[in-house]
Scaffold this motif. Structure first.
Motif, PDB file in Angstrom:
ATOM      1  N   GLU A  20       0.827  -1.204   0.000  1.00 56.62           N
ATOM      2  CA  GLU A  20       0.000   0.000   0.000  1.00 56.62           C
ATOM      3  C   GLU A  20       0.867   1.262   0.000  1.00 56.62           C
ATOM      4  OE1 GLU A  20      -3.756  -1.918   2.537  1.00 56.62           O
ATOM      5  OE2 GLU A  20      -2.327  -0.572   3.509  1.00 56.62           O
ATOM      6  N   VAL A  60      -5.964   3.411  -0.945  1.00 58.16           N
ATOM      7  CA  VAL A  60      -5.419   2.146  -1.465  1.00 58.16           C
ATOM      8  C   VAL A  60      -5.690   1.054  -0.441  1.00 58.16           C
ATOM      9  CG1 VAL A  60      -3.648   3.266  -2.867  1.00 58.16           C
ATOM     10  CG2 VAL A  60      -3.127   2.640  -0.522  1.00 58.16           C
ATOM     11  N   GLY A 113      -5.245  -6.436  -1.001  1.00 54.55           N
ATOM     12  CA  GLY A 113      -6.188  -7.546  -0.956  1.00 54.55           C
ATOM     13  C   GLY A 113      -5.765  -8.621   0.031  1.00 54.55           C
ATOM     14  N   LYS A 160      -7.560   1.297 -11.595  1.00 54.00           N
ATOM     15  CA  LYS A 160      -8.441   0.725 -10.587  1.00 54.00           C
ATOM     16  C   LYS A 160      -7.709  -0.207  -9.632  1.00 54.00           C
ATOM     17  CE  LYS A 160     -12.250   0.884 -13.905  1.00 54.00           C
ATOM     18  NZ  LYS A 160     -13.263   0.089 -14.643  1.00 54.00           N
ATOM     19  N   SER A 161      -6.736  -0.931 -10.159  1.00 53.11           N
ATOM     20  CA  SER A 161      -6.011  -1.884  -9.326  1.00 53.11           C
ATOM     21  C   SER A 161      -4.630  -2.126  -9.913  1.00 53.11           C
ATOM     22  CB  SER A 161      -6.780  -3.201  -9.209  1.00 53.11           C
ATOM     23  OG  SER A 161      -6.913  -3.801 -10.490  1.00 53.11           O
ATOM     24  N   THR A 192      -0.932  -4.888  -9.221  1.00 50.22           N
ATOM     25  CA  THR A 192      -0.295  -5.962  -8.477  1.00 50.22           C
ATOM     26  C   THR A 192       1.114  -5.522  -8.097  1.00 50.22           C
ATOM     27  OG1 THR A 192      -1.560  -7.685  -9.605  1.00 50.22           O
ATOM     28  CG2 THR A 192       0.471  -8.355  -8.510  1.00 50.22           C
ATOM     29  N   PRO A 246      -2.301  -7.969  -4.580  1.00 50.47           N
ATOM     30  CA  PRO A 246      -3.252  -7.143  -5.335  1.00 50.47           C
ATOM     31  C   PRO A 246      -3.658  -5.932  -4.499  1.00 50.47           C
ATOM     32  CG  PRO A 246      -4.377  -9.039  -4.375  1.00 50.47           C
ATOM     33  CD  PRO A 246      -2.909  -9.201  -4.052  1.00 50.47           C
ATOM     34  N   VAL A 247      -3.652  -4.766  -5.124  1.00 52.00           N
ATOM     35  CA  VAL A 247      -3.990  -3.534  -4.412  1.00 52.00           C
ATOM     36  C   VAL A 247      -5.075  -2.783  -5.192  1.00 52.00           C
ATOM     37  CG1 VAL A 247      -3.136  -1.319  -3.543  1.00 52.00           C
ATOM     38  CG2 VAL A 247      -1.659  -3.345  -3.449  1.00 52.00           C
ATOM     39  N   GLN A 248      -6.170  -2.466  -4.517  1.00 48.72           N
ATOM     40  CA  GLN A 248      -7.251  -1.684  -5.114  1.00 48.72           C
ATOM     41  C   GLN A 248      -6.962  -0.191  -4.933  1.00 48.72           C
ATOM     42  OE1 GLN A 248      -9.952  -2.906  -6.845  1.00 48.72           O
ATOM     43  NE2 GLN A 248      -8.941  -4.906  -6.643  1.00 48.72           N
ATOM     44  N   LYS A 302      -8.502   3.792  -5.285  1.00 52.01           N
ATOM     45  CA  LYS A 302      -9.658   4.683  -5.418  1.00 52.01           C
ATOM     46  C   LYS A 302      -9.178   6.133  -5.391  1.00 52.01           C
ATOM     47  CE  LYS A 302     -13.255   1.819  -3.258  1.00 52.01           C
ATOM     48  NZ  LYS A 302     -14.258   1.769  -2.160  1.00 52.01           N
TER      49      LYS A 302
END
Length: 232
Positions: A38, A55, A58, A85-86, A88, A103-105, A107
């Protein structure tokens, strides 16, 4: 015999404590891995002005057996990934020779005018119908607005649900057959006249208007609700 019992008791206690440390290590290390992922993404993206960057790493498999890295974890974004959007992130520990893909989302939240209540087609927007909220950029389509006063008085062209961003396609700041104020400008000279809009439009769009006095049709750019500017 008593001495041997004490030795075995000490060894048993030590092994039990050691096994507890080993079992707890993956959970704490997984948290560190997620924080590293993150933190790396946060360094790559500039937060939007007046907005917010969020951020969220996952889920990682708790069965992963990873050592506590003796130095700071390293994080990179492998390949040519877009930071939309995402993404890795690869987090690794060089000393112990392991790496994990996280995996990191992402926004990107920006202030946008949204509907405070459901807005039906044909209604004229009032100040109480609107509110400014932070909205994920993924859910913003077309032209949006940051100041609710800009679109007060506009007419709804399509139904807008509660909490939905209001876009330029949802409204007409000047609607067909509306009476408009035409400002013709040339340097420091401004001429103001009345006219009739011949089509719908939103802020910044160009529409045709008919001058009520000369009956001449000109192209005007919408600058506010019921107002257009014509250059000559």
């Amino acid at each position: 015999m008593c001495y041997q019992r004490l030795v075995w008791l000490f060894i048993g206690t030590f092994l039990y404590s050691f096994s507890s440390i080993i079992a707890a290590a993956p959970a704490s290390q997984l948290d560190a891995i997620k924080e590293a992922a993150e933190g790396h993404v946060e360094t790559l993206i500039t937060p939007p002005e007046f907005g917010k960057l969020e951020v969220q790493a996952g889920h990682l498999d708790s069965r992963l057996q990873l050592s506590h890295c003796p130095s700071a974890l390293e994080a990179i974004v492998p390949g040519r990934q877009s930071l939309n959007k995402s993404v890795t992130v690869m987090v690794s520990c060089k000393e112990d020779g392991w790496q994990v893909y996280v995996p990191v989302q992402i926004k990107l939240l920006t202030p946008v005018v949204v509907a405070r209540r459901p807005l039906d087609r044909g209604m004229t927007i009032d100040a109480d119908d609107l509110i400014v909220q932070l909205v994920d950029s993924r859910f913003q389509r077309g032209q949006t607005y940051t100041n609710s006063a800009t679109i007060v008085g506009s007419r709804i062209k399509r139904v807008v649900g509660i909490g939905e961003p209001i876009s330029g396609n949802d409204i007409c700041m000047v609607c067909r057959n509306d009476e408009v104020i035409i400002t013709a400008s040339d340097g420091g000279l401004n001429i103001i006249a009345k006219g009739t809009a011949l089509s719908d439009g939103a802020l910044g769009e160009q529409i045709k208007v008919r001058n009520s006095k000369s009956n001449r049709i000109v192209d005007g750019t919408i600058t506010a609700v019921g107002q257009v500017v014509v250059k000559f």
